[in-house]
Design a protein around this motif. Sequence first.
Motif: not given
Length: 109
Positions: A8-13, A83-86, A64-66
């Motif tokens: 029910g939420f717009a998925n901006w990701e 870049l790999d982050a925890s 950007g991650y995408l």
Amino acid sequence: SQPEELHGFANWEHPSYIDWTLLLELLKKLKNREKITITHRDQIHLNESSTEVLIPKDIILVEGYLLLFHPQVRQLLNYSIFLDASDTVRVHRRTKLKDSTYIEHVLLP
């Protein structure tokens, strides 16, 4: 474009939210040493935005991650660095400006 919905939420990701056609056009212009105008949307007040003119330089950083999701974008890049982050760092960066309900239902369901 309008993002897909999740719980029910717009998925901006989701990658469908990104205007890949516009991004490709702007990246091509920068590679051809043409100046471009980009729009910044306020992450807290989504209806607010500002514009900025970018002058091409010898080195252009795009993040950007995408970013690496789209094959044509990847083809335009001379280099890519991942870049790999925890998990802790990634969650903090992705949630610091988001509403808790959105985080619970979309980012970290």
